[in-house]
Design an enzyme around this catalytic site. Structure first.
Site, mmCIF file in Angstrom:
data_model
loop_
_atom_site.group_PDB
_atom_site.id
_atom_site.type_symbol
_atom_site.label_atom_id
_atom_site.label_comp_id
_atom_site.label_asym_id
_atom_site.label_seq_id
_atom_site.Cartn_x
_atom_site.Cartn_y
_atom_site.Cartn_z
ATOM 1 N N ALA A 15 13.452 1.775 -0.542
ATOM 2 C CA ALA A 15 13.757 3.039 -1.244
ATOM 3 C C ALA A 15 12.926 3.155 -2.518
ATOM 4 C CB ALA A 15 15.253 3.093 -1.566
ATOM 5 N N ILE A 18 7.561 5.386 -2.076
ATOM 6 C CA ILE A 18 7.365 6.148 -0.828
ATOM 7 C C ILE A 18 8.720 6.486 -0.213
ATOM 8 C CG2 ILE A 18 6.347 6.161 1.488
ATOM 9 C CD1 ILE A 18 4.191 4.266 0.498
ATOM 10 N N GLY A 19 9.654 5.532 -0.215
ATOM 11 C CA GLY A 19 10.971 5.769 0.379
ATOM 12 C C GLY A 19 11.675 6.960 -0.271
ATOM 13 N N ASN A 100 4.917 -10.220 2.529
ATOM 14 C CA ASN A 100 5.423 -9.037 3.230
ATOM 15 C C ASN A 100 5.825 -9.357 4.668
ATOM 16 O OD1 ASN A 100 5.322 -7.508 0.984
ATOM 17 N ND2 ASN A 100 3.520 -6.310 1.544
ATOM 18 N N ILE A 123 4.927 1.456 7.292
ATOM 19 C CA ILE A 123 3.938 1.861 6.272
ATOM 20 C C ILE A 123 3.507 0.661 5.415
ATOM 21 C CG2 ILE A 123 3.508 3.434 4.330
ATOM 22 C CD1 ILE A 123 5.475 5.382 5.386
ATOM 23 N N ASN A 125 1.985 -2.491 3.763
ATOM 24 C CA ASN A 125 0.663 -3.109 3.894
ATOM 25 C C ASN A 125 0.737 -4.628 3.914
ATOM 26 O OD1 ASN A 125 -1.330 -1.099 4.124
ATOM 27 N ND2 ASN A 125 -0.929 -0.475 2.014
ATOM 28 N N HIS A 180 -6.482 -0.155 8.504
ATOM 29 C CA HIS A 180 -6.219 0.561 7.254
ATOM 30 C C HIS A 180 -6.699 -0.315 6.101
ATOM 31 C CE1 HIS A 180 -4.378 3.298 4.503
ATOM 32 N NE2 HIS A 180 -3.434 2.463 4.110
HETATM 33 N N1 APR Z 1 14.487 -5.020 2.444
HETATM 34 C C1 APR Z 1 14.438 -3.755 1.984
HETATM 35 N N2 APR Z 1 13.683 -3.355 0.969
HETATM 36 C C2 APR Z 1 12.931 -4.277 0.366
HETATM 37 C C3 APR Z 1 12.918 -5.634 0.784
HETATM 38 C C4 APR Z 1 13.753 -5.989 1.882
HETATM 39 N N3 APR Z 1 13.807 -7.231 2.340
HETATM 40 N N4 APR Z 1 12.052 -6.296 -0.011
HETATM 41 C C5 APR Z 1 11.546 -5.412 -0.890
HETATM 42 N N5 APR Z 1 12.068 -4.190 -0.658
HETATM 43 C C6 APR Z 1 11.846 -2.943 -1.369
HETATM 44 C C7 APR Z 1 11.627 -3.113 -2.862
HETATM 45 O O1 APR Z 1 12.836 -3.393 -3.533
HETATM 46 C C8 APR Z 1 11.035 -1.748 -3.224
HETATM 47 O O2 APR Z 1 12.039 -0.846 -3.682
HETATM 48 O O3 APR Z 1 10.692 -2.258 -0.929
HETATM 49 C C9 APR Z 1 10.460 -1.237 -1.905
HETATM 50 C C10 APR Z 1 8.962 -0.956 -1.981
HETATM 51 O O4 APR Z 1 8.802 0.112 -2.841
HETATM 52 P P1 APR Z 1 7.611 0.206 -3.916
HETATM 53 O O5 APR Z 1 7.397 -1.127 -4.549
HETATM 54 O O6 APR Z 1 7.895 1.383 -4.786
HETATM 55 O O7 APR Z 1 6.315 0.464 -3.015
HETATM 56 P P2 APR Z 1 5.846 1.835 -2.350
HETATM 57 O O8 APR Z 1 4.872 2.509 -3.246
HETATM 58 O O9 APR Z 1 6.995 2.609 -1.826
HETATM 59 O O10 APR Z 1 4.986 1.239 -1.137
HETATM 60 C C11 APR Z 1 5.604 0.501 -0.110
HETATM 61 O O11 APR Z 1 3.838 0.911 1.463
HETATM 62 O O12 APR Z 1 1.743 1.842 1.177
HETATM 63 C C12 APR Z 1 2.463 0.664 1.284
HETATM 64 O O13 APR Z 1 1.166 -0.920 0.008
HETATM 65 C C13 APR Z 1 2.360 -0.180 0.035
HETATM 66 O O14 APR Z 1 3.323 -2.119 1.032
HETATM 67 C C14 APR Z 1 3.564 -1.040 0.154
HETATM 68 C C15 APR Z 1 4.582 -0.101 0.820
#
Ligand code: APR
Length: 311
Positions: A15, A18-19, A100, A123, A125, A180
């Site tokens: 969330a 992007i979420g 990841n 999505i 990476n 990508h």
């Molecule tokens: N389960 C659920 N959510 C998780 C977990 C997990 N095990 N581990 C981490 N997260 C959450 C984080 O807490 C964070 O809120 O994933 C979210 C990622 O959000 P952002 O750091 O804001 O990243 P965002 O810009 O949304 O990008 C997400 O997409 O484009 C790709 O490179 C980018 O890998 C990245 C992903």
């Protein structure tokens, strides 16, 4: 009498930037009810509460909830996965893959248990490796696990070409294939301005420069933002895939799909044109590539395999 009408449910796994944007777009486009899941306590609930207050402003009847309990994604029609860490200073690409990959494995187990019929769009990476891992871990049919990258890379190519030609973005039709990463393959031979090959309108050296910018566009955004990566356009790109599935639009989109011999590649997820409809990824569209495009696609595939070897 049983009522068979059911509201569609979209689970957003992660969330973050992007979420959150995905949740907003799902609401605005009336795609269904949204569940925002994240491991950070309070954050998905806070975003959901905020979004629920936007609903009356726009007259949207969508329910959005935030949760730290993966069981709440139960019965989702679509899962869009953004959970993961962005690369931090001092972190190698290989470190990111391992970190990841662990997150994707956990999330895959949750999706498998609670949303076994879902169409899963990844999505996170490095995209091609993460979507491959998601499919292996869930064991879902390859038609139901796909990666979002090509729609975004193609949109970036379209945006730069429209700017160069000073025409509407909707007059430019483009394709970007491959992994990508910096080695993605903008396919110039199939890129047109309303049917006119772009090579007839823009000099080759200038197209080289535009394509180089497309390959580095994600990094260009990161360098400007400094604290994260692109989120509006990745979210919009995933929404296009969600809509094509939910409404059986059968759009032809560039996406990271599992190849079974197409383009001479096997057991590998990489960006290719696909048709997305109610059956998920219903078909990989094979197009004739020039020798240099084929070579570039193979090189890109080689780099995806290197990442897979690390996992
Ligand atoms: N389960 C659920 N959510 C998780 C977990 C997990 N095990 N581990 C981490 N997260 C959450 C984080 O807490 C964070 O809120 O994933 C979210 C990622 O959000 P952002 O750091 O804001 O990243 P965002 O810009 O949304 O990008 C997400 O997409 O484009 C790709 O490179 C980018 O890998 C990245 C992903």
């Amino acid at each position: 009498m049983s009522n068979s009408i059911r509201r569609r449910k979209i689970a957003l796994i992660g969330a973050g930037q992007i979420g959150g944007t995905l949740a907003l777009l799902c609401g605005q486009r009336n795609l269904g009810d949204v569940v925002l899941f994240d491991v950070v306590e309070g954050m998905p609930q806070g975003k959901a509460l905020d979004l629920s207050h936007l609903a009356p402003v726009f007259g949207l009847d969508f329910k959005v909830t935030g949760t730290n309990n993966i069981a709440d994604i139960a019965g989702a029609d679509v899962c869009v996965v953004t959970s993961g860490l962005p690369r931090k200073p001092g972190m190698s690409r290989d470190d990111l893959v391992k970190t990841n990959a662990e997150i994707i494995k956990k999330v895959a187990a949750g999706i498998k248990e609670h949303a076994p019929g879902a169409f899963v769009i990844v999505i996170t990476n490095p995209l091609d490796a993460m979507v491959h891992l998601m499919q292996k871990e869930t064991g879902f049919p390859t038609s139901h696990v796909v990666g979002m990258a090509g729609v975004l890379d193609t949109a970036r190519y379209q945006a730069f070409l429209a700017e160069e030609l000073n025409v509407s973005v909707s007059s430019v039709s483009a394709f970007v294939l491959g992994g990508h990463g910096d080695d993605m393959v903008p396919v110039r031979s199939y890129t047109t301005c309303n049917g006119i090959p772009v090579g007839n309108l823009i000099k080759s050296e200038r197209l080289d420069a535009i394509e180089k910018r497309v390959r580095g566009a994600g990094g260009e955004v990161v360098a400007l933002l400094k604290t994260g990566s692109a989120f509006y356009s990745p979210a919009a790109s995933a929404i296009q895939m969600v809509e094509s599935y939910l409404f059986d639009q059968r759009r032809v989109l560039a996406a990271a799909a599992s190849l079974k011999g197409e383009y001479g590649l096997k057991d590998l997820y990489i960006g290719v044109p696909v048709i997305i409809g109610k059956g998920g990824v219903e078909k990989v569209v094979e197009i004739e590539l020039t020798e240099s495009e084929k070579k570039a696609l193979n090189e890109s595939a080689g780099r995806v395999r290197e990442l897979l070897a690390i996992i």
